[in-house]
Design a protein around this motif. Structure first.
Motif: not given
Length: 82
Positions: A33-53
């Motif tokens: 959550r802290k990283l996501a706020r700092a980077l202005r992305v959804h927390p899922a982007v931090i937790v699941f960076p390799d998620w394949d659309d």
């Protein structure tokens, strides 16, 4: 963004960011959550960076987490915050 800049923006210590980058410590929900706020992305982007659309993963339009770089004693350090 350097590790130090990310640390300041996220209220996390630079050593913690480095440890996460090198998989020596888990990210965890609070840090995500802290990283996501700092980077202005959804927390899922931090937790699941390799998620394949294409495999039914991330939502369309969600940004991938940026990579922070810091020059340290002539070597590049890369902070993967995802």
């Amino acid at each position: 963004m350097t590790q130090n800049e990310l640390a300041a923006a996220s209220s996390l210590d630079q050593s913690v960011i480095s440890a996460m980058e090198h998989e020596r410590t888990a990210i965890g929900a609070d840090r995500a959550r802290k990283l996501a706020r700092a980077l202005r992305v959804h927390p899922a982007v931090i937790v699941f960076p390799d998620w394949d659309d294409d495999a039914g993963g991330a939502s369309e339009g969600v940004e991938k987490a940026p990579v922070a770089r810091e020059r340290t004693r002539g070597a590049h350090r890369r902070a993967t915050v995802a």
